[in-house]
Design a protein around this motif. Sequence first.
Motif, PDB file in Angstrom:
ATOM      1  N   ILE A  58      28.762  28.146  72.310  1.00 29.24           N
ATOM      2  CA  ILE A  58      27.600  27.266  72.318  1.00 29.24           C
ATOM      3  C   ILE A  58      28.051  25.878  71.881  1.00 29.24           C
ATOM      4  CG2 ILE A  58      25.283  26.893  71.368  1.00 29.24           C
ATOM      5  CD1 ILE A  58      25.431  29.911  70.466  1.00 29.24           C
ATOM      6  N   GLY A  59      27.553  24.843  72.555  1.00 28.03           N
ATOM      7  CA  GLY A  59      27.903  23.504  72.130  1.00 28.03           C
ATOM      8  C   GLY A  59      27.210  22.433  72.942  1.00 28.03           C
ATOM      9  N   PRO A  60      27.083  21.239  72.359  1.00 24.66           N
ATOM     10  CA  PRO A  60      26.448  20.122  73.060  1.00 24.66           C
ATOM     11  C   PRO A  60      27.385  19.532  74.113  1.00 24.66           C
ATOM     12  CG  PRO A  60      27.247  19.399  70.940  1.00 24.66           C
ATOM     13  CD  PRO A  60      27.496  20.877  71.003  1.00 24.66           C
ATOM     14  N   LYS A  61      26.855  18.645  74.900  1.00 21.23           N
ATOM     15  CA  LYS A  61      27.639  17.976  75.934  1.00 21.23           C
ATOM     16  C   LYS A  61      28.824  17.254  75.295  1.00 21.23           C
ATOM     17  CE  LYS A  61      26.985  15.078  79.929  1.00 21.23           C
ATOM     18  NZ  LYS A  61      26.030  14.440  80.805  1.00 21.23           N
ATOM     19  N   GLY A  62      29.984  17.385  75.925  1.00 23.51           N
ATOM     20  CA  GLY A  62      31.170  16.690  75.449  1.00 23.51           C
ATOM     21  C   GLY A  62      31.931  17.396  74.349  1.00 23.51           C
ATOM     22  N   CYS A  63      31.590  18.652  74.080  1.00 22.70           N
ATOM     23  CA  CYS A  63      32.253  19.368  72.977  1.00 22.70           C
ATOM     24  C   CYS A  63      33.519  20.091  73.414  1.00 22.70           C
ATOM     25  CB  CYS A  63      31.291  20.357  72.328  1.00 22.70           C
ATOM     26  SG  CYS A  63      30.874  21.745  73.390  1.00 22.70           S
ATOM     27  N   GLY A  64      33.779  20.163  74.714  1.00 19.59           N
ATOM     28  CA  GLY A  64      34.983  20.836  75.194  1.00 19.59           C
ATOM     29  C   GLY A  64      34.828  22.331  75.358  1.00 19.59           C
ATOM     30  N   SER A  65      33.620  22.805  75.583  1.00 18.61           N
ATOM     31  CA  SER A  65      33.390  24.250  75.683  1.00 18.61           C
ATOM     32  C   SER A  65      34.194  24.877  76.825  1.00 18.61           C
ATOM     33  CB  SER A  65      31.901  24.558  75.851  1.00 18.61           C
ATOM     34  OG  SER A  65      31.390  23.950  77.011  1.00 18.61           O
ATOM     35  N   HIS A  66      34.346  24.167  77.925  1.00 18.76           N
ATOM     36  CA  HIS A  66      35.102  24.724  79.048  1.00 18.76           C
ATOM     37  C   HIS A  66      36.597  24.781  78.736  1.00 18.76           C
ATOM     38  CE1 HIS A  66      31.275  24.099  81.050  1.00 18.76           C
ATOM     39  NE2 HIS A  66      31.695  24.956  81.955  1.00 18.76           N
ATOM     40  N   ILE A  67      37.091  23.830  77.980  1.00 23.50           N
ATOM     41  CA  ILE A  67      38.501  23.850  77.566  1.00 23.50           C
ATOM     42  C   ILE A  67      38.734  25.016  76.607  1.00 23.50           C
ATOM     43  CG2 ILE A  67      40.286  22.583  76.282  1.00 23.50           C
ATOM     44  CD1 ILE A  67      38.936  19.976  77.340  1.00 23.50           C
ATOM     45  N   ILE A  68      37.807  25.220  75.678  1.00 24.58           N
ATOM     46  CA  ILE A  68      37.909  26.336  74.734  1.00 24.58           C
ATOM     47  C   ILE A  68      37.846  27.669  75.486  1.00 24.58           C
ATOM     48  CG2 ILE A  68      36.711  27.520  72.838  1.00 24.58           C
ATOM     49  CD1 ILE A  68      38.186  25.013  71.878  1.00 24.58           C
ATOM     50  N   ALA A  69      36.904  27.788  76.418  1.00 23.01           N
ATOM     51  CA  ALA A  69      36.777  29.031  77.204  1.00 23.01           C
ATOM     52  C   ALA A  69      38.042  29.283  78.017  1.00 23.01           C
ATOM     53  CB  ALA A  69      35.561  28.960  78.111  1.00 23.01           C
ATOM     54  N   GLN A  70      38.605  28.237  78.572  1.00 23.26           N
ATOM     55  CA  GLN A  70      39.837  28.366  79.348  1.00 23.26           C
ATOM     56  C   GLN A  70      40.973  28.868  78.455  1.00 23.26           C
ATOM     57  OE1 GLN A  70      40.544  24.817  81.635  1.00 23.26           O
ATOM     58  NE2 GLN A  70      42.648  25.367  82.059  1.00 23.26           N
ATOM     59  N   ALA A  71      41.037  28.398  77.220  1.00 21.47           N
ATOM     60  CA  ALA A  71      42.061  28.858  76.279  1.00 21.47           C
ATOM     61  C   ALA A  71      41.840  30.331  75.923  1.00 21.47           C
ATOM     62  CB  ALA A  71      42.050  28.000  75.014  1.00 21.47           C
ATOM     63  N   ILE A  72      40.591  30.720  75.672  1.00 28.79           N
ATOM     64  CA  ILE A  72      40.278  32.115  75.337  1.00 28.79           C
ATOM     65  C   ILE A  72      40.620  33.031  76.512  1.00 28.79           C
ATOM     66  CG2 ILE A  72      38.406  33.737  74.765  1.00 28.79           C
ATOM     67  CD1 ILE A  72      39.070  31.864  72.434  1.00 28.79           C
ATOM     68  N   GLU A  73      40.325  32.570  77.718  1.00 32.16           N
ATOM     69  CA  GLU A  73      40.605  33.351  78.929  1.00 32.16           C
ATOM     70  C   GLU A  73      42.095  33.378  79.274  1.00 32.16           C
ATOM     71  OE1 GLU A  73      38.524  35.208  80.760  1.00 32.16           O
ATOM     72  OE2 GLU A  73      36.768  34.649  79.584  1.00 32.16           O
ATOM     73  N   GLN A  74      42.867  32.514  78.636  1.00 32.65           N
ATOM     74  CA  GLN A  74      44.310  32.404  78.880  1.00 32.65           C
ATOM     75  C   GLN A  74      44.596  32.116  80.353  1.00 32.65           C
ATOM     76  OE1 GLN A  74      45.468  36.245  77.304  1.00 32.65           O
ATOM     77  NE2 GLN A  74      46.071  35.312  75.379  1.00 32.65           N
ATOM     78  N   THR A  75      43.937  31.091  80.871  1.00 27.44           N
ATOM     79  CA  THR A  75      44.122  30.712  82.263  1.00 27.44           C
ATOM     80  C   THR A  75      44.345  29.208  82.385  1.00 27.44           C
ATOM     81  OG1 THR A  75      43.163  30.778  84.477  1.00 27.44           O
ATOM     82  CG2 THR A  75      41.622  30.485  82.671  1.00 27.44           C
ATOM     83  N   LYS A  76      45.103  28.832  83.375  1.00 29.81           N
ATOM     84  CA  LYS A  76      45.311  27.401  83.670  1.00 29.81           C
ATOM     85  C   LYS A  76      44.236  26.898  84.625  1.00 29.81           C
ATOM     86  CE  LYS A  76      49.224  26.755  81.485  1.00 29.81           C
ATOM     87  NZ  LYS A  76      49.258  25.970  80.293  1.00 29.81           N
ATOM     88  N   LYS A  77      43.575  27.836  85.302  1.00 27.88           N
ATOM     89  CA  LYS A  77      42.543  27.478  86.274  1.00 27.88           C
ATOM     90  C   LYS A  77      41.301  26.975  85.526  1.00 27.88           C
ATOM     91  CE  LYS A  77      39.816  29.583  89.916  1.00 27.88           C
ATOM     92  NZ  LYS A  77      39.411  30.858  90.519  1.00 27.88           N
ATOM     93  N   PRO A  78      40.823  25.774  85.858  1.00 27.99           N
ATOM     94  CA  PRO A  78      39.634  25.252  85.171  1.00 27.99           C
ATOM     95  C   PRO A  78      38.417  26.154  85.389  1.00 27.99           C
ATOM     96  CG  PRO A  78      40.666  23.554  86.508  1.00 27.99           C
ATOM     97  CD  PRO A  78      41.339  24.843  86.847  1.00 27.99           C
ATOM     98  N   ILE A  79      37.616  26.283  84.350  1.00 24.59           N
ATOM     99  CA  ILE A  79      36.385  27.062  84.447  1.00 24.59           C
ATOM    100  C   ILE A  79      35.316  26.135  85.001  1.00 24.59           C
ATOM    101  CG2 ILE A  79      34.607  28.244  83.105  1.00 24.59           C
ATOM    102  CD1 ILE A  79      36.883  29.312  81.348  1.00 24.59           C
TER     103      ILE A  79
END
Length: 146
Positions: free
Chosen positions: A8-29
């Motif tokens: 959960i997070g507001p706009k600009g918090c990097g949630s997609h970057i964090i999710a990508q790290a958790i998913e261990q993928t280089k492909k953008p979410i």
Amino acid sequence: MNKRLLIIGPKGCGSHIIAQAIEQTKKPIRKVANLLYTKKTMLVPSQYLESPWMHKHIIALQQEAYQALFLLPLQATKKSYPPNFAQAFRIPIVGVITYKPSDYSEEKRAQARCLLKEIGIKKQQMFVDLTDEQALIDFEQAMNHE
């Protein structure tokens, strides 16, 4: 049912970057306007947090989660979460302050920690540099080993 990490997070918090790290993928979410389920995460769109009438839906999502991350960008100027919002959750909550080195200052860090306390997160607080690949790997390992 497979429980996921609720992000959960507001706009600009990097949630997609964090999710990508958790998913261990280089492909953008991909960014979508509604709730996004991935293999290991559930991403709540920032619009849900901005709309008070959607808060009950965010709270209901804890049924499908084993833990929640409340993201807060270091450069945040407005309060995105209601006071003591974390108290409505019965799953473990981690407050994650995200930043880029160009935004970092000790003053902003102290302000962000105070904001997390207002949200109701007093103990579990982490800082993550969104531009540091090793920091993201370390964060992912910390989340997957809790």
